[in-house]
Enzyme design. Structure first.
Site, PDB file in Angstrom:
ATOM      1  N   GLY A   5       0.852  -1.192   0.000  1.00 34.60           N
ATOM      2  CA  GLY A   5       0.000   0.000   0.000  1.00 34.60           C
ATOM      3  C   GLY A   5       0.877   1.227   0.000  1.00 34.60           C
ATOM      4  CB  CYS A  57       5.426   5.540  -3.120  1.00 35.46           C
ATOM      5  SG  CYS A  57       5.635   6.949  -2.043  1.00 35.46           S
TER       6      CYS A  57
HETATM    7  C1  UGA Z   1       8.547   3.293  -1.096  1.00 35.96           C
HETATM    8  C2  UGA Z   1      10.003   2.941  -1.441  1.00 35.96           C
HETATM    9  O1  UGA Z   1      10.451   1.879  -0.603  1.00 35.96           O
HETATM   10  C3  UGA Z   1      10.912   4.159  -1.273  1.00 35.96           C
HETATM   11  O2  UGA Z   1      12.231   3.836  -1.695  1.00 35.96           O
HETATM   12  C4  UGA Z   1      10.360   5.315  -2.129  1.00 35.96           C
HETATM   13  O3  UGA Z   1      11.135   6.491  -1.968  1.00 35.96           O
HETATM   14  C5  UGA Z   1       8.938   5.606  -1.701  1.00 35.96           C
HETATM   15  O4  UGA Z   1       8.132   4.417  -1.878  1.00 35.96           O
HETATM   16  C6  UGA Z   1       8.427   6.736  -2.554  1.00 35.96           C
HETATM   17  O5  UGA Z   1       8.311   6.576  -3.766  1.00 35.96           O
HETATM   18  O6  UGA Z   1       8.257   7.853  -2.039  1.00 35.96           O
HETATM   19  P1  UGA Z   1       7.153   3.554   1.187  1.00 35.96           P
HETATM   20  O7  UGA Z   1       5.939   3.539   0.298  1.00 35.96           O
HETATM   21  O8  UGA Z   1       7.286   4.606   2.209  1.00 35.96           O
HETATM   22  O9  UGA Z   1       8.494   3.616   0.294  1.00 35.96           O
HETATM   23  O10 UGA Z   1       7.195   2.183   1.996  1.00 35.96           O
HETATM   24  P2  UGA Z   1       7.812   0.713   1.758  1.00 35.96           P
HETATM   25  O11 UGA Z   1       8.610   0.356   2.942  1.00 35.96           O
HETATM   26  O12 UGA Z   1       8.457   0.603   0.459  1.00 35.96           O
HETATM   27  O13 UGA Z   1       6.485  -0.177   1.774  1.00 35.96           O
HETATM   28  C7  UGA Z   1       5.487  -0.068   0.768  1.00 35.96           C
HETATM   29  C8  UGA Z   1       4.463  -1.171   0.947  1.00 35.96           C
HETATM   30  O14 UGA Z   1       5.036  -2.442   0.639  1.00 35.96           O
HETATM   31  C9  UGA Z   1       3.907  -1.308   2.373  1.00 35.96           C
HETATM   32  O15 UGA Z   1       2.526  -1.542   2.328  1.00 35.96           O
HETATM   33  C10 UGA Z   1       4.638  -2.515   2.928  1.00 35.96           C
HETATM   34  O16 UGA Z   1       3.913  -3.188   3.927  1.00 35.96           O
HETATM   35  C11 UGA Z   1       4.787  -3.361   1.673  1.00 35.96           C
HETATM   36  N1  UGA Z   1       5.909  -4.338   1.766  1.00 35.96           N
HETATM   37  C12 UGA Z   1       7.180  -3.897   1.866  1.00 35.96           C
HETATM   38  C13 UGA Z   1       5.625  -5.691   1.722  1.00 35.96           C
HETATM   39  O17 UGA Z   1       4.448  -6.122   1.610  1.00 35.96           O
HETATM   40  N2  UGA Z   1       6.678  -6.588   1.794  1.00 35.96           N
HETATM   41  C14 UGA Z   1       7.963  -6.168   1.896  1.00 35.96           C
HETATM   42  O18 UGA Z   1       8.865  -7.044   1.931  1.00 35.96           O
HETATM   43  C15 UGA Z   1       8.225  -4.799   1.932  1.00 35.96           C
END
Ligand code: UGA
Length: 444
Positions: free
Chosen positions: A266, A269
């Site tokens: 979610g 981004c």
């Molecule tokens: C993401 C990118 O990781 C950043 O590098 C980028 O700068 C940012 O988008 C952006 O474009 O501004 P963010 O959306 O804050 O960052 O969070 P993430 O940690 O990437 O997680 C995104 C989603 O993926 C979350 O819902 C998280 O629960 C999910 N996720 C993440 C998973 O389901 N599994 C994982 O192994 C990692």
């Protein structure tokens, strides 16, 4: 330009945390935003959103006079040497980005540069598709300033890669800095700003920098999606997808990050950026079957999670569910595209009732739905007398819940985990029925 002063237009996650980091690196920075209450609070040292450690650092920088807020774009641009455009680019119904705020700020910059003699560098940092800086921002700034890019003013694109929840760490210690430059002189100015940042730096054309951001987010979303797809395959073999992905991630070409299967990605981004690059590709006649599948699979995964819940407890009609975690991930109060929403909607369709708890996200989740969810003040209140518990975002506070608490507070000691928040064995050996995405069923 001896001492570089910075203005940042748009005080969202990217604008404020980058501003705090520039201030901490010794550059006087002013952040602007149209919402006056956000600025008033910033000038008292209070950030407009929750992010670990941010409040202390912002407070410190404001007290030192290195960081300030203003509602006046014109003054902020006039009194600075470099302006970063960090305004929001929310999605339109067709998936493409709404660039209204980017255009407005470009116009403000042009208006100021018209009467400014000193060299000024304009930097786009908002996530924008290739071509936006040179084909949209540049002509607007040139039109309103009556000056030439690369000659009278500088132009760069500097994508941001910070993660919410770790925004302070990521903005102070990024793992790379990409500087897309229209002209060498403005690239040199950005390189000076980033001289104190200890990480690899890459200089490239502006369109390359713009596309790097989309390619990076698309790849990360694809990694997660692959893990999610394999979670469903693993379940059929009664094996643990986390063990599978551990073995996969040991390959140095892959690495272990972002292979955590769960109920889907979610946030503000991944969904927005993947949709935007798909929409752009369609417009320019490029097919994107891989990214189409990523988006499709991400909608399946929360529904698959509800199927796991139903397989575990049977009919949901009349059941009360303790729902833990409403934010799109831990350590943030952001609920944009949170998987909690489709999951809870489906639970209500099945006749269940939800008692929800989140350490921070209640205020941002509540306006998203009219469903009669009971919002609880603590996880204990949520668990009390609920039939079973469901975990959607793995806040540390939720991970710290003890098996005894689940056993004493819930009517049935059942935990269904959408984020692999626990070591399953700890719960199982304490008599809890534990189910999770991509987890083997040890009761069989
Ligand atoms: C993401 C990118 O990781 C950043 O590098 C980028 O700068 C940012 O988008 C952006 O474009 O501004 P963010 O959306 O804050 O960052 O969070 P993430 O940690 O990437 O997680 C995104 C989603 O993926 C979350 O819902 C998280 O629960 C999910 N996720 C993440 C998973 O389901 N599994 C994982 O192994 C990692």
């Amino acid at each position: 330009m001896d001492e570089i002063k910075i203005s940042i237009l748009g005080m969202g996650y990217v604008g404020l945390t980058s501003g705090m980091a520039y201030a901490k690196h010794g550059f006087k920075t002013v952040c602007t935003d149209a919402i006056a209450s956000k600025i008033e609070n910033l000038n008292k040292g209070i950030p407009p959103f929750y992010e670990p450690e941010l409040e202390d650092l912002v407070n410190n920088m404001v007290n030192k006079g290195m960081l300030s807020g203003s509602t006046d774009n014109i003054e902020a641009i006039r009194d600075s040497d470099v302006t970063f455009i960090c305004v929001g680019t929310p999605p339109l119904p067709d998936g493409s980005a709404d660039l209204t705020a980017v255009k407005d700020t470009a116009k403000d910059i042009g208006t100021v540069l018209k009467d400014k003699n000193e060299y000024h560098v304009v930097v786009t940092k908002s996530t924008i598709v290739p071509g936006t800086t040179e084909d949209l921002v540049l002509p607007i700034v040139e039109k309103y300033s009556n000056k030439k890019a690369g000659q009278d003013f500088g132009l760069c694109m500097n994508p941001e890669f910070l993660r919410q929840g770790q925004a302070v760490h990521d903005s102070l210690y990024p793992d790379r800095i990409v500087i897309g430059e229209f002209d060498k002189k403005s690239g040199d100015v950005l390189e000076r700003i980033y001289s104190g940042y200890d990480c690899p730096k890459m200089r490239c054309e502006i369109k390359v920098a713009e596309l790097i951001k989309y390619a990076a987010n698309s790849l990360l979303a694809t990694k997660i999606t692959l893990a999610n797809e394999f979670s469903r395959i693993s379940e059929k073999f009664n094996i643990d997808v986390y063990e599978v992905m551990k073995g996969v991630g040991m390959d140095f070409r892959i690495n272990p990050m972002f292979l955590g299967a769960g109920c889907g990605f979610g946030g503000s981004c991944f969904p927005k950026d993947v949709k935007a690059i798909v929409a752009l590709s369609k417009k320019i006649g490029v097919e994107t079957p891989l990214l189409d599948a990523v988006l499709y699979t991400n909608e399946l995964q929360p529904m698959h999670f509800v199927d796991i819940i139903k397989d575990t407890v049977g009919n949901l009609d009349g059941k009360t569910i303790a729902f833990l975690g409403l934010s799109f991930k831990p350590d943030t109060d952001d609920t944009r595209e949170t998987r909690a929403l489709p999951i809870i909607e489906k639970l209500y369709q099945e006749g269940a009732h939800v008692k929800a708890y989140d350490p921070k996200a209640y205020y941002k989740f509540k306006p998203l739905t009219d469903l009669p969810i009971e919002y609880m003040k603590s996880w204990k209140d949520a668990l009390k007398n609920a039939d079973f518990a469901v975990v959607q975002s793995d806040w540390q506070e939720i991970k710290d819940i003890k098996p005894e608490d689940y056993k004493t507070l819930l009517k049935n000691p059942i935990v269904i985990d959408g984020r692999r928040s626990y070591n399953p064995h700890d719960l199982i050996k304490n008599g809890i029925t534990y189910r999770a995405i991509g987890w083997k069923n040890l009761d069989d």
